[in-house]
Write a protein that holds these residues in place. Structure first.
Motif, PDB file in Angstrom:
ATOM      1  N   ILE A   1      39.793   2.219  23.158  1.00 43.01           N
ATOM      2  CA  ILE A   1      39.659   1.941  24.583  1.00 43.01           C
ATOM      3  C   ILE A   1      40.956   2.204  25.355  1.00 43.01           C
ATOM      4  CG2 ILE A   1      40.173  -0.516  24.193  1.00 43.01           C
ATOM      5  CD1 ILE A   1      38.286  -1.147  26.521  1.00 43.01           C
ATOM      6  N   GLY A   2      42.089   2.004  24.715  1.00 42.57           N
ATOM      7  CA  GLY A   2      43.355   2.157  25.431  1.00 42.57           C
ATOM      8  C   GLY A   2      44.029   3.498  25.224  1.00 42.57           C
ATOM      9  N   ILE A   3      43.345   4.418  24.563  1.00 45.62           N
ATOM     10  CA  ILE A   3      43.998   5.675  24.211  1.00 45.62           C
ATOM     11  C   ILE A   3      44.327   6.494  25.445  1.00 45.62           C
ATOM     12  CG2 ILE A   3      41.924   7.125  23.944  1.00 45.62           C
ATOM     13  CD1 ILE A   3      43.298   8.094  21.262  1.00 45.62           C
ATOM     14  N   GLU A   4      45.451   7.189  25.396  1.00 43.65           N
ATOM     15  CA  GLU A   4      45.902   7.981  26.541  1.00 43.65           C
ATOM     16  C   GLU A   4      45.059   9.249  26.687  1.00 43.65           C
ATOM     17  OE1 GLU A   4      48.778   5.316  24.974  1.00 43.65           O
ATOM     18  OE2 GLU A   4      47.952   7.084  23.997  1.00 43.65           O
TER      19      GLU A   4
ATOM     20  N   VAL B   1      52.738  19.363  16.056  1.00 46.79           N
ATOM     21  CA  VAL B   1      54.126  19.059  15.722  1.00 46.79           C
ATOM     22  C   VAL B   1      55.062  19.492  16.845  1.00 46.79           C
ATOM     23  CG1 VAL B   1      54.911  21.157  14.545  1.00 46.79           C
ATOM     24  CG2 VAL B   1      55.662  18.939  13.717  1.00 46.79           C
ATOM     25  N   CYS B   2      54.627  20.417  17.680  1.00 43.05           N
ATOM     26  CA  CYS B   2      55.405  20.809  18.857  1.00 43.05           C
ATOM     27  C   CYS B   2      54.861  20.151  20.118  1.00 43.05           C
ATOM     28  CB  CYS B   2      55.373  22.325  19.049  1.00 43.05           C
ATOM     29  SG  CYS B   2      56.229  23.272  17.784  1.00 43.05           S
ATOM     30  N   HIS B   3      53.540  20.146  20.262  1.00 41.22           N
ATOM     31  CA  HIS B   3      52.921  19.753  21.522  1.00 41.22           C
ATOM     32  C   HIS B   3      52.644  18.263  21.660  1.00 41.22           C
ATOM     33  CE1 HIS B   3      52.454  23.833  23.013  1.00 41.22           C
ATOM     34  NE2 HIS B   3      52.028  24.197  21.819  1.00 41.22           N
ATOM     35  N   VAL B   4      52.856  17.469  20.607  1.00 42.50           N
ATOM     36  CA  VAL B   4      52.753  16.012  20.698  1.00 42.50           C
ATOM     37  C   VAL B   4      54.131  15.447  20.375  1.00 42.50           C
ATOM     38  CG1 VAL B   4      51.668  13.926  19.789  1.00 42.50           C
ATOM     39  CG2 VAL B   4      50.319  16.024  20.029  1.00 42.50           C
ATOM     40  N   LEU B   5      54.778  14.877  21.368  1.00 44.63           N
ATOM     41  CA  LEU B   5      56.162  14.433  21.195  1.00 44.63           C
ATOM     42  C   LEU B   5      56.237  13.225  20.263  1.00 44.63           C
ATOM     43  CD1 LEU B   5      57.560  14.766  24.833  1.00 44.63           C
ATOM     44  CD2 LEU B   5      57.451  16.472  22.996  1.00 44.63           C
ATOM     45  N   THR B   6      57.254  13.226  19.417  1.00 39.85           N
ATOM     46  CA  THR B   6      57.459  12.149  18.455  1.00 39.85           C
ATOM     47  C   THR B   6      58.827  11.514  18.651  1.00 39.85           C
ATOM     48  OG1 THR B   6      58.265  13.805  16.867  1.00 39.85           O
ATOM     49  CG2 THR B   6      55.975  13.133  16.666  1.00 39.85           C
ATOM     50  N   ASN B   7      58.959  10.279  18.162  1.00 44.53           N
ATOM     51  CA  ASN B   7      60.269   9.640  18.122  1.00 44.53           C
ATOM     52  C   ASN B   7      60.817   9.749  16.701  1.00 44.53           C
ATOM     53  OD1 ASN B   7      58.962   7.641  16.600  1.00 44.53           O
ATOM     54  ND2 ASN B   7      58.586   6.360  18.401  1.00 44.53           N
ATOM     55  N   PRO B   8      62.065   9.387  16.465  1.00 43.15           N
ATOM     56  CA  PRO B   8      62.656   9.561  15.129  1.00 43.15           C
ATOM     57  C   PRO B   8      61.933   8.810  14.017  1.00 43.15           C
ATOM     58  CG  PRO B   8      64.380   9.251  16.744  1.00 43.15           C
ATOM     59  CD  PRO B   8      63.088   8.981  17.450  1.00 43.15           C
ATOM     60  N   THR B   9      61.226   7.725  14.351  1.00 45.47           N
ATOM     61  CA  THR B   9      60.511   6.980  13.319  1.00 45.47           C
ATOM     62  C   THR B   9      59.069   7.441  13.171  1.00 45.47           C
ATOM     63  OG1 THR B   9      59.947   5.267  14.935  1.00 45.47           O
ATOM     64  CG2 THR B   9      61.934   4.927  13.610  1.00 45.47           C
ATOM     65  N   HIS B  10      58.651   8.404  13.998  1.00 40.33           N
ATOM     66  CA  HIS B  10      57.288   8.951  13.931  1.00 40.33           C
ATOM     67  C   HIS B  10      56.237   7.855  14.025  1.00 40.33           C
ATOM     68  CE1 HIS B  10      58.333  13.192  12.776  1.00 40.33           C
ATOM     69  NE2 HIS B  10      59.484  12.572  12.582  1.00 40.33           N
TER      70      HIS B  10
ATOM     71  N   TYR C   1      53.652   5.391  16.678  1.00 41.69           N
ATOM     72  CA  TYR C   1      52.909   5.375  17.937  1.00 41.69           C
ATOM     73  C   TYR C   1      53.342   4.181  18.769  1.00 41.69           C
ATOM     74  CZ  TYR C   1      48.827   4.947  21.040  1.00 41.69           C
ATOM     75  OH  TYR C   1      47.994   4.838  22.125  1.00 41.69           O
ATOM     76  N   ILE C   2      53.580   4.384  20.071  1.00 46.99           N
ATOM     77  CA  ILE C   2      54.016   3.295  20.949  1.00 46.99           C
ATOM     78  C   ILE C   2      53.109   3.188  22.169  1.00 46.99           C
ATOM     79  CG2 ILE C   2      56.437   3.399  20.221  1.00 46.99           C
ATOM     80  CD1 ILE C   2      57.028   5.024  22.756  1.00 46.99           C
ATOM     81  N   GLY C   3      51.921   3.804  22.096  1.00 48.74           N
ATOM     82  CA  GLY C   3      51.000   3.801  23.220  1.00 48.74           C
ATOM     83  C   GLY C   3      50.151   2.544  23.282  1.00 48.74           C
ATOM     84  N   ALA C   4      49.041   2.624  24.066  1.00 43.70           N
ATOM     85  CA  ALA C   4      48.229   1.444  24.364  1.00 43.70           C
ATOM     86  C   ALA C   4      46.975   1.319  23.504  1.00 43.70           C
ATOM     87  CB  ALA C   4      47.819   1.471  25.846  1.00 43.70           C
ATOM     88  N   ASP C   5      46.740   2.241  22.587  1.00 46.89           N
ATOM     89  CA  ASP C   5      45.557   2.178  21.729  1.00 46.89           C
ATOM     90  C   ASP C   5      45.817   1.175  20.607  1.00 46.89           C
ATOM     91  OD1 ASP C   5      43.420   2.522  20.036  1.00 46.89           O
ATOM     92  OD2 ASP C   5      43.437   4.710  20.132  1.00 46.89           O
ATOM     93  N   THR C   6      45.125   0.046  20.641  1.00 54.82           N
ATOM     94  CA  THR C   6      45.384  -1.020  19.664  1.00 54.82           C
ATOM     95  C   THR C   6      44.859  -0.682  18.271  1.00 54.82           C
ATOM     96  OG1 THR C   6      43.348  -2.133  20.370  1.00 54.82           O
ATOM     97  CG2 THR C   6      45.409  -2.846  21.385  1.00 54.82           C
TER      98      THR C   6
ATOM     99  N   LYS D   1      52.407   2.079  11.400  1.00 59.96           N
ATOM    100  CA  LYS D   1      51.989   3.233  10.596  1.00 59.96           C
ATOM    101  C   LYS D   1      52.760   4.462  11.052  1.00 59.96           C
ATOM    102  CE  LYS D   1      47.946   5.937   9.184  1.00 59.96           C
ATOM    103  NZ  LYS D   1      48.252   5.835   7.746  1.00 59.96           N
ATOM    104  N   ILE D   2      53.453   5.107  10.134  1.00 61.67           N
ATOM    105  CA  ILE D   2      54.265   6.262  10.496  1.00 61.67           C
ATOM    106  C   ILE D   2      53.454   7.542  10.379  1.00 61.67           C
ATOM    107  CG2 ILE D   2      56.398   5.116   9.803  1.00 61.67           C
ATOM    108  CD1 ILE D   2      56.386   6.772   7.275  1.00 61.67           C
ATOM    109  N   GLY D   3      54.015   8.612  10.940  1.00 58.83           N
ATOM    110  CA  GLY D   3      53.337   9.899  10.897  1.00 58.83           C
ATOM    111  C   GLY D   3      52.507  10.161  12.131  1.00 58.83           C
ATOM    112  N   ARG D   4      52.864   9.540  13.274  1.00 54.55           N
ATOM    113  CA  ARG D   4      52.117   9.681  14.524  1.00 54.55           C
ATOM    114  C   ARG D   4      53.024  10.123  15.655  1.00 54.55           C
ATOM    115  NH1 ARG D   4      46.705   9.538  13.258  1.00 54.55           N
ATOM    116  NH2 ARG D   4      46.299   7.866  11.754  1.00 54.55           N
ATOM    117  N   GLY D   5      52.414  10.698  16.685  1.00 56.43           N
ATOM    118  CA  GLY D   5      53.145  10.986  17.912  1.00 56.43           C
ATOM    119  C   GLY D   5      53.367   9.700  18.686  1.00 56.43           C
TER     120      GLY D   5
END
Length: 498
Positions: free
Chosen positions: A91-94, A267-276, A278-283, A289-293
């Motif tokens: 529901i909260g996904i960007e 890997v280019c078009h979805v920006l990641t942080n150094p820890t890979h 997710y920091i968005g609003a999708d609960t 969990k690592i390995g996400r934009g």
């Protein structure tokens, strides 16, 4: 004693009732309640920082709306009449991008799966790339598929340049053909850059017997060919060694994890942080969990920090078949949110210690120089980085004998206009405008003739830079010396001597 036993029995019954209730409660209702709670908390924090009455009233109305909201099944009806329920859980996904609105494209066109189901296992069955639809082994189904409106996406178009899902498979970054070629020539297996039997779209890691059974062949595959940022290889990353799934330790604070991989387009078009993470609003996407934009969003404004997650992390040693991560990467990673004050900050972040460069290479972002065909491929199998790159210094700066090659925009359907759609920082392009062209014939629409000057606009920030021309200057470089290495003989700044 009886009283204690009775209380214990009541407690046990209560626990059983709660467990059964939890089991019978659909998971999507839990996800939605978590999302409502999170939004309520965020709005309450905002209310405490706002003084403007109009803004405060708006926030209070939004807060009241979330406080009254109840979980419900969310149906997305697409233009072709199909229904998807993915946002019932997510529901909260960007929104993925302005060019791919979910109410038009839906989710399944990119992700696959079973979008009518509300059961996690059933819904996620047959998803493309296991949740990473940009992976090159499934990109023809996702990015290269057909939209709900029946229009071809990034494959199947008459103009080859728009078939990125096909072209990217020939990119030297996707195939690792360059590293394969260099090492095989170094060991004397091939007399030229051509690799016998290597075909378009074939990843170097899958090439049979790259070192013909030598003892270091396994290390070559694992430490060199498998570290590829578009073909799903494992990436070295500067994340905490508390990573729950570490595979190998590369040095202090450096690990390789099976969860940190290159996944093709994203890997280019979805920006990641150094820890890979997710920091968005999708609960439903847990931040642990690592390995996400960072968020569920595509971008064509790719900053150098994204490129740097794979490039300039260290050096490959072709003799030892090993990869040495930069000793200063911990400092770079810890400061990645600070932003750049000037080009010296970029110098610290971007360039390997000891590397020589020109100032423009640090002032601009990678995509300001590297062209579409440099990055996405040109449908040719290149085994040399020099052959694969479409841009040379002379394409922008010219030579002492001639000005750069140019093109006047005359066709309103020119491919150069497409950049306006994909990048909001694109300066307005009009018929009659003069832009630069590479020697290999590719347009550089962000380099424009303005009055008597040539100006380069950053594709990331929109900042403009005046392009100095060799023609008419004191530069004495010959036309045969137009590679970056030759220019660096004079433009020889370094991290130690900026």
């Amino acid at each position: 004693m009886k009283k204690t036993f009775l209380l214990a029995s009541l407690l046990l019954i209560l626990i059983v009732i709660l467990a059964l209730n939890q089991e019978n409660t659909p998971s999507w209702t839990r996800y939605q309640k978590e999302y409502f709670t999170e939004q309520i908390s965020n709005l309450q924090v905002q209310l405490g920082t706002v003084d403007d009455p109009t803004k405060k009233d708006q926030l209070q109305q939004e807060l009241a709306s979330y406080q009254k909201r109840k979980p419900e099944i969310i149906n997305i009806v697409l233009p072709n009449g199909k229904v998807e329920r993915c946002k019932t859980c997510h529901i909260g996904i960007e929104e993925i991008s302005n060019s791919h609105p979910s109410n038009t494209f839906g989710c399944a066109v990119c992700h696959g799966g079973n979008p009518l189901s509300l059961d996690k296992t059933t819904t996620h069955a047959q998803m493309y790339g296991g949740g990473h639809p940009g992976s090159l082994d499934v990109v023809s189904l996702s990015c290269g598929g057909t939209g709900a409106n029946g229009v071809s996406c990034h494959a199947g178009n008459h103009e080859q340049a728009k078939n990125e899902a096909d072209l990217v498979k020939t990119s030297i970054m996707s195939t690792k053909a360059g590293e394969l070629s260099v090492v095989r020539m170094m060991f004397g297996y091939d007399k030229s850059k051509d690799i016998p039997g290597l075909t378009k779209g074939q990843v170097g890691f899958l090439y049979p017997n790259p070192l013909q059974g030598r003892p270091n062949e396994k290390d070559f595959r694992q430490n060199c060919l498998s570290q590829c940022h578009q073909s799903g290889g494992v990436l070295p990353t500067s994340i905490s060694t508390k990573n729950p799934n570490p595979e190998r330790t590369q040095g202090k604070g450096q690990v390789e994890s099976k969860d940190i991989q290159g996944n093709g387009c994203e890997v280019c078009h979805v920006l990641t942080n150094p820890t890979h993470t997710y920091i968005g609003a999708d609960t439903t996407i847990k931040s642990s969990k690592i390995g996400r934009g960072m968020v569920h969003s595509l971008t064509t404004q790719i900053p150098y920090t994204q490129c740097n997650q794979c490039h300039n992390q260290g050096n490959h040693d072709p003799l030892k078949m090993s990869f040495a991560i930069r000793t200063d990467m911990t400092e770079v990673v810890s400061d990645w949110k600070a932003g750049d004050i000037n080009w010296l900050d970029r110098l610290k972040d971007y360039y390997l210690p000891g590397e020589i460069f020109a100032q423009c290479e640090v002032s601009l972002d990678c995509i300001d120089c590297h062209t579409r065909q440099d990055v996405m491929g040109d449908n040719k199998l290149h085994t040399s980085q020099y052959d694969a790159v479409h841009l040379q210094c002379q394409d922008c700066h010219g030579t002492k004998e001639a000005l750069p090659r140019t093109k006047q925009i005359e066709d309103p359907n020119d491919l150069a206009f497409e950049e306006k759609i994909t990048n909001p920082k694109f300066p307005e392009l009009k018929n009659g405008d003069e832009i630069l062209m590479t020697v290999k014939g590719e347009e550089l629409p962000f380099s424009r003739h303005q009055g008597s000057d040539w100006v380069q606009s950053s594709r990331v920030t929109g900042k403009t830079f005046k392009i100095p021309l060799v023609y008419g200057s004191k530069c004495q470089q010959s036309l045969m010396q137009q590679g970056a290495d030759s220019c660096h003989k004079c433009h020889n700044r370094s991290a130690l001597h900026p």
